[in-house]
Design a protein around this motif. Structure first.
Motif, PDB file in Angstrom:
ATOM      1  N   GLN A 110       0.863  -1.176   0.000  1.00 48.86           N
ATOM      2  CA  GLN A 110       0.000   0.000   0.000  1.00 48.86           C
ATOM      3  C   GLN A 110       0.903   1.229   0.000  1.00 48.86           C
ATOM      4  O   GLN A 110       1.797   1.350   0.840  1.00 48.86           O
ATOM      5  N   GLU A 111       0.679   2.121  -0.948  1.00 45.81           N
ATOM      6  CA  GLU A 111       1.483   3.342  -1.061  1.00 45.81           C
ATOM      7  C   GLU A 111       0.627   4.565  -0.748  1.00 45.81           C
ATOM      8  O   GLU A 111      -0.485   4.687  -1.241  1.00 45.81           O
ATOM      9  N   ARG A 112       1.166   5.435   0.103  1.00 40.69           N
ATOM     10  CA  ARG A 112       0.496   6.692   0.425  1.00 40.69           C
ATOM     11  C   ARG A 112       1.531   7.812   0.330  1.00 40.69           C
ATOM     12  O   ARG A 112       2.703   7.600   0.621  1.00 40.69           O
ATOM     13  N   ARG A 113       1.081   8.988  -0.050  1.00 40.74           N
ATOM     14  CA  ARG A 113       1.967  10.147  -0.196  1.00 40.74           C
ATOM     15  C   ARG A 113       1.493  11.271   0.721  1.00 40.74           C
ATOM     16  O   ARG A 113       0.298  11.460   0.905  1.00 40.74           O
ATOM     17  N   TYR A 114       2.493  12.005   1.256  1.00 37.96           N
ATOM     18  CA  TYR A 114       2.200  13.089   2.184  1.00 37.96           C
ATOM     19  C   TYR A 114       3.015  14.316   1.797  1.00 37.96           C
ATOM     20  O   TYR A 114       4.191  14.205   1.449  1.00 37.96           O
ATOM     21  N   ALA A 115       2.389  15.479   1.880  1.00 40.32           N
ATOM     22  CA  ALA A 115       3.019  16.725   1.451  1.00 40.32           C
ATOM     23  C   ALA A 115       3.900  17.343   2.525  1.00 40.32           C
ATOM     24  O   ALA A 115       4.818  18.102   2.207  1.00 40.32           O
ATOM     25  N   THR A 116       3.652  17.036   3.797  1.00 41.45           N
ATOM     26  CA  THR A 116       4.414  17.663   4.885  1.00 41.45           C
ATOM     27  C   THR A 116       4.913  16.625   5.868  1.00 41.45           C
ATOM     28  O   THR A 116       4.393  15.507   5.952  1.00 41.45           O
ATOM     29  N   LEU A 117       5.910  17.025   6.648  1.00 45.90           N
ATOM     30  CA  LEU A 117       6.420  16.143   7.705  1.00 45.90           C
ATOM     31  C   LEU A 117       5.367  15.899   8.779  1.00 45.90           C
ATOM     32  O   LEU A 117       5.299  14.810   9.341  1.00 45.90           O
ATOM     33  N   ASP A 118       4.546  16.895   9.063  1.00 46.26           N
ATOM     34  CA  ASP A 118       3.495  16.727  10.068  1.00 46.26           C
ATOM     35  C   ASP A 118       2.485  15.658   9.634  1.00 46.26           C
ATOM     36  O   ASP A 118       2.078  14.819  10.441  1.00 46.26           O
ATOM     37  N   ALA A 119       2.101  15.691   8.360  1.00 44.62           N
ATOM     38  CA  ALA A 119       1.169  14.677   7.849  1.00 44.62           C
ATOM     39  C   ALA A 119       1.812  13.298   7.865  1.00 44.62           C
ATOM     40  O   ALA A 119       1.173  12.304   8.223  1.00 44.62           O
ATOM     41  N   LEU A 120       3.100  13.229   7.502  1.00 44.94           N
ATOM     42  CA  LEU A 120       3.816  11.953   7.545  1.00 44.94           C
ATOM     43  C   LEU A 120       3.916  11.441   8.976  1.00 44.94           C
ATOM     44  O   LEU A 120       3.689  10.258   9.235  1.00 44.94           O
ATOM     45  N   ASN A 121       4.230  12.327   9.905  1.00 44.97           N
ATOM     46  CA  ASN A 121       4.356  11.933  11.307  1.00 44.97           C
ATOM     47  C   ASN A 121       3.032  11.385  11.842  1.00 44.97           C
ATOM     48  O   ASN A 121       3.016  10.400  12.579  1.00 44.97           O
ATOM     49  N   ALA A 122       1.928  12.002  11.462  1.00 48.85           N
ATOM     50  CA  ALA A 122       0.609  11.503  11.878  1.00 48.85           C
ATOM     51  C   ALA A 122       0.367  10.108  11.299  1.00 48.85           C
ATOM     52  O   ALA A 122      -0.149   9.217  11.984  1.00 48.85           O
ATOM     53  N   ALA A 123       0.757   9.885  10.052  1.00 47.32           N
ATOM     54  CA  ALA A 123       0.572   8.574   9.422  1.00 47.32           C
ATOM     55  C   ALA A 123       1.464   7.519  10.062  1.00 47.32           C
ATOM     56  O   ALA A 123       1.059   6.359  10.212  1.00 47.32           O
ATOM     57  N   LEU A 124       2.667   7.903  10.453  1.00 45.34           N
ATOM     58  CA  LEU A 124       3.576   6.950  11.101  1.00 45.34           C
ATOM     59  C   LEU A 124       3.067   6.534  12.477  1.00 45.34           C
ATOM     60  O   LEU A 124       3.450   5.491  12.990  1.00 45.34           O
ATOM     61  N   GLY A 125       2.208   7.328  13.077  1.00 47.60           N
ATOM     62  CA  GLY A 125       1.635   7.005  14.379  1.00 47.60           C
ATOM     63  C   GLY A 125       0.442   6.073  14.303  1.00 47.60           C
ATOM     64  O   GLY A 125      -0.209   5.809  15.308  1.00 47.60           O
ATOM     65  N   PHE A 126       0.163   5.546  13.123  1.00 44.90           N
ATOM     66  CA  PHE A 126      -0.960   4.636  12.919  1.00 44.90           C
ATOM     67  C   PHE A 126      -0.783   3.375  13.771  1.00 44.90           C
ATOM     68  O   PHE A 126       0.302   2.820  13.853  1.00 44.90           O
ATOM     69  N   SER A 127      -1.847   2.917  14.400  1.00 42.82           N
ATOM     70  CA  SER A 127      -1.821   1.680  15.178  1.00 42.82           C
ATOM     71  C   SER A 127      -2.236   0.507  14.305  1.00 42.82           C
ATOM     72  O   SER A 127      -3.213   0.597  13.561  1.00 42.82           O
ATOM     73  N   TYR A 128      -1.486  -0.583  14.388  1.00 40.17           N
ATOM     74  CA  TYR A 128      -1.786  -1.792  13.624  1.00 40.17           C
ATOM     75  C   TYR A 128      -2.396  -2.832  14.562  1.00 40.17           C
ATOM     76  O   TYR A 128      -1.741  -3.255  15.517  1.00 40.17           O
ATOM     77  N   GLN A 129      -3.638  -3.222  14.316  1.00 40.04           N
ATOM     78  CA  GLN A 129      -4.207  -4.345  15.045  1.00 40.04           C
ATOM     79  C   GLN A 129      -3.826  -5.592  14.263  1.00 40.04           C
ATOM     80  O   GLN A 129      -4.255  -5.781  13.134  1.00 40.04           O
ATOM     81  N   VAL A 130      -3.013  -6.414  14.861  1.00 42.71           N
ATOM     82  CA  VAL A 130      -2.426  -7.562  14.186  1.00 42.71           C
ATOM     83  C   VAL A 130      -3.341  -8.767  14.367  1.00 42.71           C
ATOM     84  O   VAL A 130      -3.699  -9.116  15.492  1.00 42.71           O
ATOM     85  N   ASN A 131      -3.709  -9.373  13.260  1.00 45.28           N
ATOM     86  CA  ASN A 131      -4.619 -10.517  13.290  1.00 45.28           C
ATOM     87  C   ASN A 131      -3.823 -11.798  13.545  1.00 45.28           C
ATOM     88  O   ASN A 131      -3.643 -12.625  12.653  1.00 45.28           O
ATOM     89  N   ILE A 132      -3.328 -11.909  14.747  1.00 42.03           N
ATOM     90  CA  ILE A 132      -2.586 -13.098  15.148  1.00 42.03           C
ATOM     91  C   ILE A 132      -2.875 -13.315  16.625  1.00 42.03           C
ATOM     92  O   ILE A 132      -2.651 -12.436  17.443  1.00 42.03           O
ATOM     93  N   ARG A 133      -3.462 -14.444  16.918  1.00 38.23           N
ATOM     94  CA  ARG A 133      -3.722 -14.774  18.320  1.00 38.23           C
ATOM     95  C   ARG A 133      -3.707 -16.277  18.461  1.00 38.23           C
ATOM     96  O   ARG A 133      -3.813 -17.008  17.469  1.00 38.23           O
ATOM     97  N   PRO A 134      -3.583 -16.760  19.669  1.00 37.75           N
ATOM     98  CA  PRO A 134      -3.538 -18.206  19.883  1.00 37.75           C
ATOM     99  C   PRO A 134      -4.814 -18.889  19.398  1.00 37.75           C
ATOM    100  O   PRO A 134      -5.913 -18.337  19.533  1.00 37.75           O
ATOM    101  N   ALA A 135      -4.649 -20.074  18.843  1.00 34.51           N
ATOM    102  CA  ALA A 135      -5.801 -20.826  18.349  1.00 34.51           C
ATOM    103  C   ALA A 135      -6.401 -21.710  19.448  1.00 34.51           C
ATOM    104  O   ALA A 135      -7.558 -22.100  19.362  1.00 34.51           O
ATOM    105  N   ARG A 136      -5.595 -22.024  20.453  1.00 32.41           N
ATOM    106  CA  ARG A 136      -6.072 -22.903  21.534  1.00 32.41           C
ATOM    107  C   ARG A 136      -6.049 -22.172  22.868  1.00 32.41           C
ATOM    108  O   ARG A 136      -5.438 -21.130  23.015  1.00 32.41           O
TER     109      ARG A 136
END
Length: 166
Positions: A110-136
């Protein structure tokens, strides 16, 4: 199931750098077996002069995330269950005076473009909910690792070939 989040020494080393830290927590939702997905977020990359200078100098910065699931075993060594990994590559494009953020997962790019460092910094602060958990059922914990590096010319060539489908 009891689940906790642990930071491994490599992640702690990355966190020790000024301004850069890896945050991890459990998602509030629960599965039928009591497991919860981890949520990871990095913060402060652009507050660290080393990475900001590299980016402004034209060197892409690569953030490699890895989340592991470990099963706790009383009286034995803990047992590795599974892991997931993804990359985030940030680069500055001086001719366009913008920043490109590539998120590379097993599902694609996935590619995204940002015009300013502030916009990039906000995007870098994105939280990733990782779809990995124990099955048992059982006692498990997550280990979250963040490795940050700059890409060399050969790394950048390899990345471009990958993005082109080679």
């Amino acid at each position: 199931a009891a689940i906790a989040i642990a930071a491994r020494p490599a992640a702690l080393a990355a966190q020790g750098r000024p301004g850069v830290r890896l945050e991890a927590r459990l998602a509030p939702d629960s599965a039928a077996n009591g497991g919860r997905n981890p949520v990871v977020r990095s913060a402060g990359l652009l507050n660290d002069d080393r990475w900001l200078t590299a980016l402004r100098s034209g060197l892409p910065v690569r953030m490699h995330y890895r989340v592991e699931v470990w099963r706790s075993r009383e009286g034995w060594f803990d047992l590795f269950d599974r892991q997931t990994e993804w990359d985030v590559v940030v680069r500055h494009e001086p001719l366009l005076d913008q920043y490109t953020l590539l998120t590379i997962t097993g599902r694609g790019v996935q590619e995204r473009r940002y015009a300013t460092l502030d916009a990039l910094n906000a995007a870098l602060g994105f939280s990733y909910q990782v779809n990995i958990r124990p099955a048992r059922r059982g006692e498990y914990y997550y280990a979250a690792v963040l490795e940050i590096s700059t890409l060399s010319d050969s790394d950048l060539d390899e990345l471009e070939r990958f993005l082109e489908g080679d």
